[in-house]
Design a protein around this motif. Structure first.
Motif, PDB file in Angstrom:
ATOM      1  N   MET A 524      67.457 -49.317  10.118  1.00 24.81           N
ATOM      2  CA  MET A 524      68.088 -50.473   9.489  1.00 24.81           C
ATOM      3  C   MET A 524      69.530 -50.138   9.097  1.00 24.81           C
ATOM      4  SD  MET A 524      66.575 -50.613   5.625  1.00 24.81           S
ATOM      5  CE  MET A 524      64.877 -50.999   5.860  1.00 24.81           C
ATOM      6  N   GLN A 537      64.240 -55.492   7.793  1.00 23.55           N
ATOM      7  CA  GLN A 537      63.541 -55.056   9.010  1.00 23.55           C
ATOM      8  C   GLN A 537      63.487 -56.158  10.075  1.00 23.55           C
ATOM      9  OE1 GLN A 537      60.165 -53.573   6.553  1.00 23.55           O
ATOM     10  NE2 GLN A 537      60.465 -51.651   7.624  1.00 23.55           N
ATOM     11  N   ALA A 552      62.127 -48.204  10.847  1.00 23.84           N
ATOM     12  CA  ALA A 552      63.309 -48.717  10.142  1.00 23.84           C
ATOM     13  C   ALA A 552      63.992 -47.662   9.278  1.00 23.84           C
ATOM     14  CB  ALA A 552      62.890 -49.897   9.258  1.00 23.84           C
ATOM     15  N   CYS A 569      57.705 -52.906   3.845  1.00 20.80           N
ATOM     16  CA  CYS A 569      57.048 -53.966   4.620  1.00 20.80           C
ATOM     17  C   CYS A 569      56.762 -55.173   3.721  1.00 20.80           C
ATOM     18  CB  CYS A 569      55.764 -53.401   5.230  1.00 20.80           C
ATOM     19  SG  CYS A 569      54.800 -54.617   6.100  1.00 20.80           S
ATOM     20  N   SER A 572      59.996 -56.982   3.141  1.00 20.72           N
ATOM     21  CA  SER A 572      60.455 -57.691   4.342  1.00 20.72           C
ATOM     22  C   SER A 572      59.596 -58.919   4.618  1.00 20.72           C
ATOM     23  CB  SER A 572      60.390 -56.755   5.556  1.00 20.72           C
ATOM     24  OG  SER A 572      61.226 -55.661   5.325  1.00 20.72           O
TER      25      SER A 572
END
Ligand SMILES: Cc1cc2nc3c(=O)[nH]c(=O)nc-3n(C[C@H](O)[C@H](O)[C@H](O)COP(=O)(O)OP(=O)(O)OC[C@H]3O[C@@H](n4cnc5c(N)ncnc54)[C@H](O)[C@@H]3O)c2cc1C
Ligand code: SF4
Length: 585
Positions: A524, A537, A552, A569, A572
């Motif tokens: 990222m 992400q 990422a 996660c 995101s």
């Protein structure tokens, strides 16, 4: 748990590829936002309790827990001397497993290496193709990263800073702690932030001796921060609290699911929302693209059993197949609009690949514990963690970044590290007398994320399903090797300072990949020219494509990654759901 039928005629809101830590978390968050989600998993749904059989005694197992003779698990030397794909010279073995598969309990969980070949430089690639992926057998050490990691470039000038700070992810670490459960003790360290801990396990005698000695050196040893619930989780009927049976060390998994695994921790509860459909044995081979818009339109997959090809449509594609498999899928998804592979206008997909270097470590003997009555140390999901102490306030002259140690001591069902020789009654007596006195630890250090460490597709070798294999171009680099030298020296110095008699000093650096913490193949960043994903992400190139696993990561830190994978996660997927609601995807 209800399992809705997979309907391949409908267009799902989101399709998630992979059901491990990342895929499970994406399923949990997206379904709780009300999205209709399809989860595709390449492996089988195993009767995992029957595989792990945590309460089975060694003498009740035909091979005392080892692999049956027709199977072979790769050794350190085989990884080092042979060239991948690892199979030549091992033709007599019906099944070939990674070094982790050296157990009757894991033989169906880790992949058969011959069905899943890879090529290039030596690499011990451990894969678990089944519902839940590697979380079924992970080591449970659940650590947070800090701004020493997220802003590492600002501190030492190497690589890139992450586009986020600790304060961005902290609320999501808290959510993961509360939803999944973690044991530990607060230490107030800026470089190893505390979690919201449930009841910790206890340190034993030799561990306390080491902790106290380290305090004089300004170093911190803390209880193993285990992603295990010690107090239970009222909101989750699929998991039990830890009964301290010690089987997680021996079997590599927990059949009552006190240790976090993705199916019971995330996927089964998400299925109860009726928003999640699951299809196992679905090997995704490509993300499909709408030729008009260039956006992702769904995926193509092969049924691993029937070998039939399928396509499924979705408004959003979420890759969570693990760091290396997600990079492979991006590279496989070439099209007219994305000729270098999907999301790869920067040319960084597969690059900046990083992980942890390990091997150096020590075993010592606490002489005052020899001959003492046995204690129950086996019943713990881990021993201790010794936090990073290099390149925090001082600058080491030989390397940048840092390393931590995992270790433990005490009586075990199978005494480990014992330096006892002989046979018969006197041998048994020696083992009994000494077993509680041994203490060991091994280091995990940050391998720098360098562009020249990368994976691509092998032009010739394919897996069992005809999909091009990954090819590795990867080594630890000089910084890693200099760090490993220091690990060995400090480990020895710390054990000597604690008054332990030295039994073994391990100098050997293990093969690349041994840590099973692969990270960073689609990093990222704010700049689409040098990164693949943004801070949520989301692909810079394809806005309805997200890659929510360790790909990422901008650097590897030296802390184990799984808790961070899940916190990122969650963050995101909250963003994704919000953007979806606003019609921005
Ligand atoms: C023995 C062991 C000990 C470990 N110890 C620790 C530890 O102490 N602490 C820590 O933080 N981490 C530890 N790890 C690492 C941890 O397990 C991983 O970081 C974590 O599981 C990564 O989650 P993931 O979802 O990215 O990948 P995985 O858990 O590997 O899940 C990926 C899933 O995607 C599926 N998949 C792959 N390709 C495809 C495809 N083409 N189509 C469909 N599905 C696909 C796979 O079958 C798999 O189920 C350990 C791992 C192992 C094996
Ligand atoms: S020690 Fe706890 S987490 Fe480990 S297998 Fe036993 S019950 Fe499960």
């Amino acid at each position: 748990m209800t399992e809705p039928e997979t309907d391949l005629t409908k267009t799902y809101d989101a399709v998630i590829i992979g059901s491990g830590a990342a895929g499970g978390m994406a399923a949990h968050v997206l379904t709780s936002h009300g999205l209709q989600v399809l989860l595709l998993e390449a492996g089988k749904k195993l009767p995992i309790e029957q595989e792990l059989r945590s309460m089975e005694w060694p003498y009740d197992n035909a091979h005392r827990g080892s692999l049956p003779p027709e199977s072979h698990s790769l050794t350190f030397n085989e990884y080092t001397i042979r060239k991948p794909p690892y199979g030549a010279g091992l033709e007599n073995a019906q099944h070939l497993r990674s070094y982790v598969g050296n157990s009757d309990y894991l033989k169906n969980i880790v992949v058969d290496e011959r069905e899943n070949p890879y090529t290039g430089t030596n690499y011990a690639w451990v894969r678990a193709r089944c519902l839940g992926g590697k979380t079924n057998i992970w080591g449970r050490l659940a650590l947070r990263l800090s701004d020493y990691d997220f802003k590492a470039k600002s501190r030492d000038g190497f690589g890139e800073d992450w586009p986020i700070s600790y304060s961005d992810i902290e609320p999501y670490y808290d959510k993961v702690d509360l939803y999944l459960g973690i044991m530990g003790v607060k230490e107030n360290l800026p470089h190893l932030p505390d979690s919201i801990f449930q009841r910790p396990q206890k340190l034993n005698c030799a561990e306390v001796t080491l902790k106290q000695s380290l305090q004089k050196m300004g170093r911190v040893l803390t209880q193993y921060r285990a992603g295990v619930t010690s107090e239970g989780l009222k909101h989750n009927k699929y998991r039990s609290r830890c009964y301290g049976r010690g089987a997680c060390e021996r079997k590599g998994g927990c059949d009552i699911h006190a240790a976090f695994d993705s199916p019971t921790g995330l996927i089964y509860p998400a299925m109860d929302s009726a928003n999640l459909s699951l299809r196992t044995n679905a090997v995704v081979r490509e993300v499909t693209i709408d030729p008009q818009t260039g956006k992702a339109s769904g995926v193509r997959f092969i049924d691993s059993q029937t070998m039939k090809d399928y396509t499924v449509r979705a408004k959003i594609v979420v890759l969570a197949a693990s760091t290396l498999e997600s990079a492979r899928l991006l590279l496989l998804s070439k099209s007219r609009l994305h000729p270098n592979g999907l999301a790869n206008s920067s040319g960084h997909v597969g690059h900046n690949f990083c992980e942890h270097i390990m091997g150096p470590g020590v075993t010592g003997r606490a002489k005052d514990l020899v001959g003492k009555p046995a204690t129950l140390d086996d019943g713990r999901p881990g021993g201790f963690y010794l936090a990073r102490f290099r390149n925090l306030s001082e600058k080491h002259p030989k390397f940048i970044r840092g390393y931590g140690f995992e270790g433990g001591s005490g009586c075990r069902m199978f005494p480990s590290g014992a330096d006892v020789h002989g046979f018969g009654a006197s041998f048994k007596e020696e083992v009994r007398k000494n077993q509680g006195a041994y203490i060991s630890m091994g280091a995990f250090g940050e391998v720098l994320a360098r562009y020249e460490n990368f994976v691509d597709l092998d032009p010739v070798v394919k897996d069992k399903w005809g999909i091009p294999a990954l090819r590795f171009h990867y080594n630890f680099g000089d910084n890693g090797h200099r760090m490993a030298e220091d690990m060995k020296e400090t480990a020895q110095e710390m054990f000597e300072a604690a008054g332990f008699e030295m039994v073994h000093v391990r100098n050997r650096v293990l093969t690349e990949g041994w840590s099973i913490h692969e990270l960073g193949t689609a990093r990222m960043g704010n700049d689409p020219k040098t990164s693949v994903l943004n801070q949520f992400q989301q692909s810079h190139d394809v806005k309805n494509l997200f890659v929510v696993d360790g790909s990422a990561f901008v650097n590897a830190s030296c802390q184990n990654p799984t808790w961070t994978i899940m916190a990122l996660c969650w963050r995101s997927c909250d963003f994704l759901a919000d953007e979806f609601r606003k019609g921005n995807l």
